[in-house]
Design an enzyme around this catalytic site. Structure first.
Site, PDB file in Angstrom:
ATOM      1  N   HIS A 168      43.962  40.395  36.273  1.00 32.20           N
ATOM      2  CA  HIS A 168      42.565  40.606  36.671  1.00 32.20           C
ATOM      3  C   HIS A 168      41.635  40.114  35.567  1.00 32.20           C
ATOM      4  O   HIS A 168      42.076  39.856  34.443  1.00 32.20           O
ATOM      5  CB  HIS A 168      42.299  42.101  36.915  1.00 32.20           C
ATOM      6  N   GLU A 221      43.698  43.012  32.188  1.00 32.04           N
ATOM      7  CA  GLU A 221      42.354  42.446  32.321  1.00 32.04           C
ATOM      8  C   GLU A 221      42.215  41.416  31.207  1.00 32.04           C
ATOM      9  O   GLU A 221      42.157  41.762  30.028  1.00 32.04           O
ATOM     10  CB  GLU A 221      41.288  43.538  32.151  1.00 32.04           C
ATOM     11  N   GLU A 223      36.487  35.925  39.894  1.00 34.04           N
ATOM     12  CA  GLU A 223      37.723  36.483  39.326  1.00 34.04           C
ATOM     13  C   GLU A 223      38.962  35.896  39.992  1.00 34.04           C
ATOM     14  O   GLU A 223      39.930  35.519  39.315  1.00 34.04           O
ATOM     15  CB  GLU A 223      37.709  38.009  39.496  1.00 34.04           C
ATOM     16  N   HIS A 228      43.702  39.445  43.490  1.00 35.05           N
ATOM     17  CA  HIS A 228      42.676  39.431  44.545  1.00 35.05           C
ATOM     18  C   HIS A 228      42.928  38.298  45.533  1.00 35.05           C
ATOM     19  O   HIS A 228      43.716  37.392  45.270  1.00 35.05           O
ATOM     20  CB  HIS A 228      41.283  39.266  43.922  1.00 35.05           C
TER      21      HIS A 228
HETATM   22 ZN   LIG Z   1      40.268  42.671  39.652  1.00 35.60          ZN
END
Ligand SMILES: [Zn+2]
Length: 187
Positions: A88, A153, A27, A11
């Site tokens: 992530h 993740e 995040e 991101h």
């Molecule tokens: Zn993400």
């Protein structure tokens, strides 16, 4: 020849393509930090050469969400990287959802088995549950990368125990992914 590992921190620090938020954390800050630490581990080992999608915390890639994703994939494809890892943090409405999971383009692929080793490494290093590898062929960074690609993740930013572990011990997450990469490659 060292293995070329492209690390995408997922991101931007702000929109477009900012990440999820939870428990007072963002995040994009967690993934930026874990990515930098993972790159440092890899680049300290002559078996590897690592590059990051964001080399500074202020770097914003792309003027739209689509362009942001396209630039990350283009950087990996043009290098070209041997492996692509997008980092992530997860989010859920389910209270206390916990653990690490990974997404790949297809089952029974190099990426799938690579992802399994990354999750095993994370589980051993962080103690968070290994929730498994899932097939997500629609995800742009998995669809458009020209090399085996894994989206990982780390944990749930919406769950306090996962979130605070990611905040306080980003080194464990970087080390876990690093150990998983080495395990997969037999190094
Ligand atoms: Zn993400």
């Amino acid at each position: 020849m060292p293995y070329r590992i492209f690390i995408d921190q997922g991101h931007n620090p702000r929109n477009p393509n900012a990440g999820a938020e939870g428990n007072g954390l963002r995040e994009q800050d967690i993934t930026y930090d874990v990515g930098v630490r993972l790159a440092a581990l890899l680049n300290a080992n002559p078996d590897f050469e690592a590059r990051l999608s964001r080399n500074s915390p202020d770097t914003v890639l792309g003027a739209s969400n689509a362009e942001s994703l396209r630039l990350r994939v283009a950087a990996a494809n043009s290098w070209p990287a041997d492996y692509f890892i997008s980092i992530h943090t997860n989010a859920s409405d389910i209270p206390n959802a916990s653990g690490s999971e990974a997404y790949v383009f297809a089952a029974n692929t190099t990426a799938f088995y690579f992802a399994e080793q990354i999750l095993a490494g994370l589980n051993a290093a962080t103690g968070l549950a290994d929730r498994g590898v899932f097939v997500r062929p629609t995800l742009y960074v998995l669809r458009k990368t020209a090399m085996p690609a894994v989206l990982v993740e780390l944990g749930f930013i919406t769950t306090p125990s996962d979130a605070f572990l990611m905040r306080d011990r980003p080194d464990l997450f970087a080390r876990g992914i690093y150990n998983g990469i080495r395990a997969y490659l037999g190094l």
